[in-house]
Design a protein around this motif. Sequence first.
Motif, mmCIF file in Angstrom:
data_model
loop_
_atom_site.group_PDB
_atom_site.id
_atom_site.type_symbol
_atom_site.label_atom_id
_atom_site.label_comp_id
_atom_site.label_asym_id
_atom_site.label_seq_id
_atom_site.Cartn_x
_atom_site.Cartn_y
_atom_site.Cartn_z
ATOM 1 N N ALA A 110 0.880 -1.153 -0.027
ATOM 2 C CA ALA A 110 0.026 -0.129 -0.171
ATOM 3 C C ALA A 110 1.012 1.097 -0.110
ATOM 4 O O ALA A 110 1.982 1.105 0.584
ATOM 5 C CB ALA A 110 -0.857 0.112 1.288
ATOM 6 N N TYR A 111 0.466 2.181 -0.900
ATOM 7 C CA TYR A 111 1.254 3.659 -0.690
ATOM 8 C C TYR A 111 0.401 4.717 -0.444
ATOM 9 O O TYR A 111 -0.910 4.601 -0.760
ATOM 10 C CB TYR A 111 1.874 3.896 -2.185
ATOM 11 N N ARG A 112 0.625 5.532 0.116
ATOM 12 C CA ARG A 112 0.019 7.008 0.448
ATOM 13 C C ARG A 112 1.145 8.123 0.487
ATOM 14 O O ARG A 112 2.097 7.963 1.031
ATOM 15 C CB ARG A 112 -0.553 6.901 1.937
ATOM 16 N N ASP A 113 0.655 8.946 -0.192
ATOM 17 C CA ASP A 113 1.522 10.124 -0.628
ATOM 18 C C ASP A 113 2.946 9.934 -1.385
ATOM 19 O O ASP A 113 3.957 10.267 -1.006
ATOM 20 C CB ASP A 113 1.798 11.040 0.566
ATOM 21 N N GLY A 114 2.622 8.731 -2.118
ATOM 22 C CA GLY A 114 3.859 8.391 -2.783
ATOM 23 C C GLY A 114 5.016 7.505 -1.973
ATOM 24 O O GLY A 114 5.923 6.945 -2.627
ATOM 25 N N LYS A 115 4.730 7.339 -0.506
ATOM 26 C CA LYS A 115 5.463 6.625 0.099
ATOM 27 C C LYS A 115 4.828 5.266 0.630
ATOM 28 O O LYS A 115 3.653 5.087 0.636
ATOM 29 C CB LYS A 115 5.845 7.114 1.545
ATOM 30 N N ALA A 116 5.776 4.047 0.886
ATOM 31 C CA ALA A 116 5.156 3.006 1.323
ATOM 32 C C ALA A 116 4.367 3.043 2.653
ATOM 33 O O ALA A 116 4.866 3.771 3.375
ATOM 34 C CB ALA A 116 6.155 1.710 1.487
ATOM 35 N N TRP A 117 3.174 2.455 2.655
ATOM 36 C CA TRP A 117 2.326 2.551 3.937
ATOM 37 C C TRP A 117 2.201 1.155 4.350
ATOM 38 O O TRP A 117 1.435 0.248 3.891
ATOM 39 C CB TRP A 117 1.146 3.038 3.513
ATOM 40 N N GLY A 118 2.686 1.121 5.543
ATOM 41 C CA GLY A 118 2.606 -0.177 6.367
ATOM 42 C C GLY A 118 3.478 -1.408 5.845
ATOM 43 O O GLY A 118 4.313 -1.068 4.876
ATOM 44 N N GLU A 119 3.487 -2.418 6.331
ATOM 45 C CA GLU A 119 4.514 -3.516 5.848
ATOM 46 C C GLU A 119 4.074 -4.114 4.434
ATOM 47 O O GLU A 119 2.908 -3.993 4.264
ATOM 48 C CB GLU A 119 4.521 -4.670 6.806
ATOM 49 N N ALA A 160 -7.095 -3.183 5.836
ATOM 50 C CA ALA A 160 -7.945 -2.546 7.380
ATOM 51 C C ALA A 160 -7.176 -2.434 8.482
ATOM 52 O O ALA A 160 -7.595 -1.630 9.540
ATOM 53 C CB ALA A 160 -9.069 -3.456 7.585
ATOM 54 N N PHE A 161 -5.989 -3.055 8.285
ATOM 55 C CA PHE A 161 -5.017 -3.079 9.665
ATOM 56 C C PHE A 161 -3.981 -1.877 9.600
ATOM 57 O O PHE A 161 -2.798 -1.747 10.084
ATOM 58 C CB PHE A 161 -4.462 -4.379 9.972
ATOM 59 N N LEU A 162 -4.119 -1.002 8.567
ATOM 60 C CA LEU A 162 -3.055 -0.140 8.051
ATOM 61 C C LEU A 162 -3.160 1.006 9.113
ATOM 62 O O LEU A 162 -4.306 1.187 9.728
ATOM 63 C CB LEU A 162 -3.067 0.544 6.626
ATOM 64 N N PRO A 163 -1.930 1.525 9.698
ATOM 65 C CA PRO A 163 -2.252 2.675 10.549
ATOM 66 C C PRO A 163 -2.888 3.831 9.906
ATOM 67 O O PRO A 163 -2.995 3.882 8.663
ATOM 68 C CB PRO A 163 -0.649 2.957 10.941
ATOM 69 N N THR A 164 -3.572 4.473 10.823
ATOM 70 C CA THR A 164 -4.261 5.730 10.374
ATOM 71 C C THR A 164 -3.820 6.643 9.485
ATOM 72 O O THR A 164 -4.041 6.965 8.548
ATOM 73 C CB THR A 164 -4.954 6.320 11.396
ATOM 74 N N TYR A 165 -2.521 6.961 9.687
ATOM 75 C CA TYR A 165 -1.584 7.845 8.971
ATOM 76 C C TYR A 165 -0.091 7.129 9.043
ATOM 77 O O TYR A 165 0.368 6.248 9.625
ATOM 78 C CB TYR A 165 -1.293 9.333 9.883
ATOM 79 N N PRO A 166 0.310 7.174 7.824
ATOM 80 C CA PRO A 166 1.639 6.481 7.453
ATOM 81 C C PRO A 166 2.800 7.004 8.584
ATOM 82 O O PRO A 166 2.744 8.005 8.871
ATOM 83 C CB PRO A 166 2.013 6.802 6.051
ATOM 84 N N SER A 167 3.513 5.943 8.897
ATOM 85 C CA SER A 167 4.448 6.301 9.960
ATOM 86 C C SER A 167 5.673 6.998 9.150
ATOM 87 O O SER A 167 6.058 6.644 8.104
ATOM 88 C CB SER A 167 4.893 5.045 10.658
ATOM 89 N N THR A 168 6.176 8.116 10.133
ATOM 90 C CA THR A 168 7.218 8.778 9.403
ATOM 91 C C THR A 168 8.304 8.437 10.304
ATOM 92 O O THR A 168 8.491 8.432 11.297
ATOM 93 C CB THR A 168 6.838 10.367 9.726
#
Length: 170
Positions: free
Chosen positions: A105-114, A158-166
């Motif tokens: 999964a990607y959000r804002d062009g960055k990998a989101w979650g594992e 569904a188990f991705l964090p609400t906001y991508p971890s920075t």
Amino acid sequence: MMILMIKKLAPLCALLMLSACGFHLKGMGTHTQLPVQNWQISGGALQESLENAMRHVLGKRLIFSGSPEAEIRVLSVDTKKDIYVITRAARINEYLFSMRVHAQAYRDGKAWGEPMQIDIKRTLPYSDREVLGKAEEESTIWHEMQTDASEQIVRRLAFLPTYPSTTAEP
């Protein structure tokens, strides 16, 4: 009279007991809640089945107004058909189908979650006498495996964090 009444009430009691324990048919009951609602899907070989799984969860068409909030990319789909069981007469008795899917999964062009890895295996009994029917059955099994992989990917979203971890860079 009493026996007739018991026969009518027995199925109702069984249904009430099943619903009380949380039992529900596949596709019914609890729905997966995704952290964002607008997704872009880059599914490759799983595009159609992944879109169907997302439609089922989101309950709408995957048409976005503006830009999507997140993207799910299927990075690779590896399939393999192996001989699983051989008879004493050296004839194939069963095949093993394996599918490994890597997605991210990607959000804002960055990998989101594992990164996600889905492994699915199915067997197919085989007989030289039923070759024509087995070709169609094999096709059905591959399609079901794609559907299963897509549903697993959507459930994991569904188990991705609400906001991508920075992560702080050193």
